[in-house]
Design a protein around this motif. Structure first.
Motif, PDB file in Angstrom:
ATOM      1  N   LEU A 402       8.712   1.875   3.140  1.00  0.00           N
ATOM      2  CA  LEU A 402       7.507   1.151   3.553  1.00  0.00           C
ATOM      3  C   LEU A 402       7.227   1.417   5.019  1.00  0.00           C
ATOM      4  O   LEU A 402       8.126   1.755   5.796  1.00  0.00           O
ATOM      5  N   THR A 403       5.978   1.266   5.398  1.00  0.00           N
ATOM      6  CA  THR A 403       5.573   1.410   6.782  1.00  0.00           C
ATOM      7  C   THR A 403       4.561   0.325   7.104  1.00  0.00           C
ATOM      8  O   THR A 403       3.927  -0.222   6.195  1.00  0.00           O
ATOM      9  N   PHE A 404       4.407   0.011   8.368  1.00  0.00           N
ATOM     10  CA  PHE A 404       3.444  -1.009   8.771  1.00  0.00           C
ATOM     11  C   PHE A 404       2.170  -0.334   9.252  1.00  0.00           C
ATOM     12  O   PHE A 404       2.183   0.428  10.221  1.00  0.00           O
ATOM     13  N   GLU A 405       1.063  -0.610   8.556  1.00  0.00           N
ATOM     14  CA  GLU A 405      -0.222  -0.045   8.949  1.00  0.00           C
ATOM     15  C   GLU A 405      -0.828  -0.814  10.118  1.00  0.00           C
ATOM     16  O   GLU A 405      -1.369  -0.242  11.035  1.00  0.00           O
ATOM     17  N   SER A 406      -0.763  -2.114  10.071  1.00  0.00           N
ATOM     18  CA  SER A 406      -1.294  -2.933  11.158  1.00  0.00           C
ATOM     19  C   SER A 406      -0.678  -4.317  11.047  1.00  0.00           C
ATOM     20  O   SER A 406      -0.545  -4.867   9.956  1.00  0.00           O
ATOM     21  N   GLY A 407      -0.299  -4.849  12.179  1.00  0.00           N
ATOM     22  CA  GLY A 407       0.268  -6.175  12.186  1.00  0.00           C
ATOM     23  C   GLY A 407       1.482  -6.265  11.279  1.00  0.00           C
ATOM     24  O   GLY A 407       2.404  -5.461  11.360  1.00  0.00           O
ATOM     25  N   ASP A 408       1.498  -7.250  10.407  1.00  0.00           N
ATOM     26  CA  ASP A 408       2.636  -7.429   9.508  1.00  0.00           C
ATOM     27  C   ASP A 408       2.340  -6.922   8.107  1.00  0.00           C
ATOM     28  O   ASP A 408       2.991  -7.291   7.142  1.00  0.00           O
ATOM     29  N   LYS A 409       1.327  -6.056   7.982  1.00  0.00           N
ATOM     30  CA  LYS A 409       0.944  -5.528   6.675  1.00  0.00           C
ATOM     31  C   LYS A 409       1.780  -4.292   6.360  1.00  0.00           C
ATOM     32  O   LYS A 409       1.625  -3.245   6.975  1.00  0.00           O
ATOM     33  N   ALA A 410       2.657  -4.428   5.381  1.00  0.00           N
ATOM     34  CA  ALA A 410       3.496  -3.304   4.976  1.00  0.00           C
ATOM     35  C   ALA A 410       2.827  -2.541   3.840  1.00  0.00           C
ATOM     36  O   ALA A 410       2.181  -3.132   2.978  1.00  0.00           O
ATOM     37  N   SER A 411       2.950  -1.234   3.844  1.00  0.00           N
ATOM     38  CA  SER A 411       2.375  -0.423   2.774  1.00  0.00           C
ATOM     39  C   SER A 411       3.311   0.730   2.456  1.00  0.00           C
ATOM     40  O   SER A 411       4.225   1.055   3.223  1.00  0.00           O
ATOM     41  N   GLU A 412       3.076   1.348   1.311  1.00  0.00           N
ATOM     42  CA  GLU A 412       3.906   2.464   0.890  1.00  0.00           C
ATOM     43  C   GLU A 412       3.704   3.674   1.798  1.00  0.00           C
ATOM     44  O   GLU A 412       2.629   3.864   2.365  1.00  0.00           O
ATOM     45  N   ILE A 413       4.743   4.468   1.912  1.00  0.00           N
ATOM     46  CA  ILE A 413       4.639   5.730   2.634  1.00  0.00           C
ATOM     47  C   ILE A 413       3.986   6.733   1.685  1.00  0.00           C
ATOM     48  O   ILE A 413       4.452   6.926   0.560  1.00  0.00           O
ATOM     49  N   GLN A 414       2.907   7.348   2.134  1.00  0.00           N
ATOM     50  CA  GLN A 414       2.199   8.277   1.262  1.00  0.00           C
ATOM     51  C   GLN A 414       1.403   9.267   2.093  1.00  0.00           C
ATOM     52  O   GLN A 414       1.201   9.084   3.284  1.00  0.00           O
ATOM     53  N   GLY A 415       0.937  10.338   1.455  1.00  0.00           N
ATOM     54  CA  GLY A 415       0.103  11.327   2.126  1.00  0.00           C
ATOM     55  C   GLY A 415       0.457  12.736   1.696  1.00  0.00           C
ATOM     56  O   GLY A 415       1.548  13.002   1.170  1.00  0.00           O
TER      57      GLY A 415
END
Length: 543
Positions: A402-415
């Motif tokens: 997981l990574t943090f996109e902004s603030g405390d919002k965690a999201s999957e690592i992708q790309g």
């Protein structure tokens, strides 16, 4: 005459109906998106101009300008510090990586990818116990801190995750994740960073307390930084659920953009690094999960010419050059225009498809990932969602998903950044098993054994020649390697009768027959009516 007029009217009406129907069907056919089909060999903006080798730059071995750190570096999250991710990433199972590794190990009587060097041109690579074969390549962002070797600092966390997909080798047997070529050597070049910016001051900027010291959950980014560090106090999750170590700052769609305002990294230094690798023969494969995305104008910039000359130079030197196809964002629009030869967006280095194997991304369902940029330059595709790789935080000994996109919002690592290293890792395996194959031969083997899409010529603008098939790439016998042209799936043409555009006789005959039948029916009805009127009982009843 009345019948003739009716026949003429019937013919005109029928012809009009047929014309209208044909017109409707034609409009439906035109609506099929040609950008999903095979792109032509040349034309418009899709094909770059010829290589200008006068633009080939020497390798300066240093940043093109002075940069200073502007954001806090990636760090371990305070969420679930003791969680161990044990599940294998879906991409490993989808590509049958374990089976491919067994094939290489049996064929080489040694390690999996041993002796092959893969240059990772990215945000740097942090030392990690599960990345045992890591070498310094070069530093093009900032002076290394605390005596660190060049290229072995990763403030962003991006390059470490990329390197992990290529060559990570966990020593915990309970961990399912492993790099594609775990015995290959990673040579790291730090070429860009979104946590650094051009330094316009005349004084030396103060050193950041996060740039190479001991990691701490209380680390604070420099004043004025736009980064957000992980919050504390939230619960983690079990490894079975996919929750694990989380990293910050975030990575927008997993991409790293060159020449982005307020960041470090230019096409010029990318071109220099590629030239230097080719001159020193310091790698067999180059992985570039970095892109420059711009609006297509029909022209080429000087920086693009420099990269074009460099990748051509590297290809001639026998180096396999792999690049991420790019991620669609607000500033990098998706290529969904009607004509594939006129893309809205140009992505470099993938644009130079003659010398670069560019990689699109698929998701866990086998579909094209929505962020993966389409284009005639896409060569193949690989998994690019729900990524698990090495935790890039300094001092980490585990994995991240997981990574943090902004603030405390965690999201999957992708790309597509993480699809490319699957292909670079496969190139290392092919090189290890077939050491006499040159760069072109390795790329052809990967393309020809891919799972071809159902499109003309066996390729489209979404996944190129298809999703890679490591087992086939390592075992299949290819006609092209014994002097014959590899078979390409032919277009499946509809077996329709030839068109008759000049003769209207068949239609006239058909209409005449129909009209004759109608006339015969009318005569029959008239005769029967007359007979009934002349019967005696009918005449009596009328009286």
């Amino acid at each position: 005459m009345a019948v003739g007029r009716r026949f003429g009217a019937t013919r005109r009406t029928t012809t009009a109906l047929l014309t209208g129907t044909i017109g409707f069907l034609s409009s439906v056919a035109v609506a099929v998106p040609v950008w999903a089909q095979q792109a032509p060999a040349d034309g418009y903006f899709a094909t770059p101009p010829p290589v200008d080798m006068t633009k080939l730059l020497p390798d300066s071995g240093q940043p093109d300008k002075k940069y200073k750190q502007s954001k806090g570096c990636v760090q371990r999250s305070t969420l679930g510090q003791n969680i161990v991710l044990k599940n294998r990433p879906w991409g490993q199972d989808y590509l049958q990586i374990t089976k491919a590794q067994e094939i290489v190990k049996a064929a080489t009587n040694g390690g999996v990818g041993r002796g092959v060097k893969v240059a990772v041109v990215d945000t740097g690579v942090t030392k990690h116990p599960w990345l045992p074969n890591l070498e310094s390549g070069g530093e093009y962002v900032a002076t290394p801190t605390n005596g660190q070797p060049k290229g072995l600092e990763d403030c962003d966390g991006h390059g470490t995750e990329v390197a992990g997909i290529i060559a990570a080798k966990p020593d915990n047997p309970e961990v399912g994740f492993i790099g594609v070529a775990p015995d290959a050597t990673i040579v790291s070049y730090r070429q860009l960073s979104e946590n650094y910016e051009p330094d316009t001051s005349t004084s030396t900027p103060p050193a950041s307390n996060t740039a190479g010291g001991t990691p701490s959950s209380s680390t604070t980014p420099p004043t004025g930084s736009g980064s957000s560090l992980p919050p504390s106090g939230e619960g983690g999750g079990g490894s079975g659920s996919g929750d694990g170590d989380r990293t910050s700052p975030g990575q927008s769609n997993g991409g790293r953009q060159l020449e982005k305002a307020g960041t470090a990294g230019t096409l010029k230094t990318l071109a220099e690094i590629i030239r230097g690798i080719a001159d020193r023969k310091s790698a067999d494969v180059i992985n570039m999960s970095v892109d420059n995305c711009r609006t297509a104008t029909g022209s080429i910039t000087e920086g693009e010419q420099q990269v074009q000359a460099a990748v051509h130079y590297a290809a001639l030197a026998g180096i396999v050059v792999v690049a991420a196809a790019g991620n669609a964002t607000d500033t990098c629009p998706q290529n969904d225009q009607p004509d594939a030869r006129k893309p809205k967006t140009i992505v470099t280095p993938p644009w130079f498809a003659d010398d670069v194997l560019s990689v699109g991304a698929i998701d866990q369902y086998g579909s094209v990932a929505p962020f993966s940029v389409h284009g005639p330059w896409v060569g193949v595709a690989a998994p690019g969602t729900q990524i698990i790789s090495l935790d890039p935080a300094e001092g980490s000994r585990g994995l991240a998903n997981l990574t943090f996109e902004s603030g405390d919002k965690a999201s999957e690592i992708q790309g597509t950044s993480f699809a490319a290293p699957y292909v670079a890792g496969l190139a290392a395996l092919v090189k290890a098993k077939y050491p006499t194959l040159d760069a072109k031969g390795i790329i052809n083997r990967i393309k020809e054994t891919a799972q071809h899409p159902a499109a003309p010529g066996g390729r489209d603008n979404f996944v190129g020649y298809g999703v890679i098939d490591p087992v086939a790439a390592l075992t299949q016998s290819l006609p092209s390697e014994i002097g014959n042209q590899a078979p390409i799936p032919p277009p499946q043409l509809a077996q329709l009768p030839p068109a008759n555009d000049h003769s209207s006789t068949p239609m006239i005959v058909a209409l005449a027959g129909t009209g004759g039948g109608v006339v015969a029916l009318l005569i029959t009805l008239f005769v029967m009516r007359t007979i009934r009127r002349n019967r005696p009982e009918e005449a009596a009843s009328r009286r």
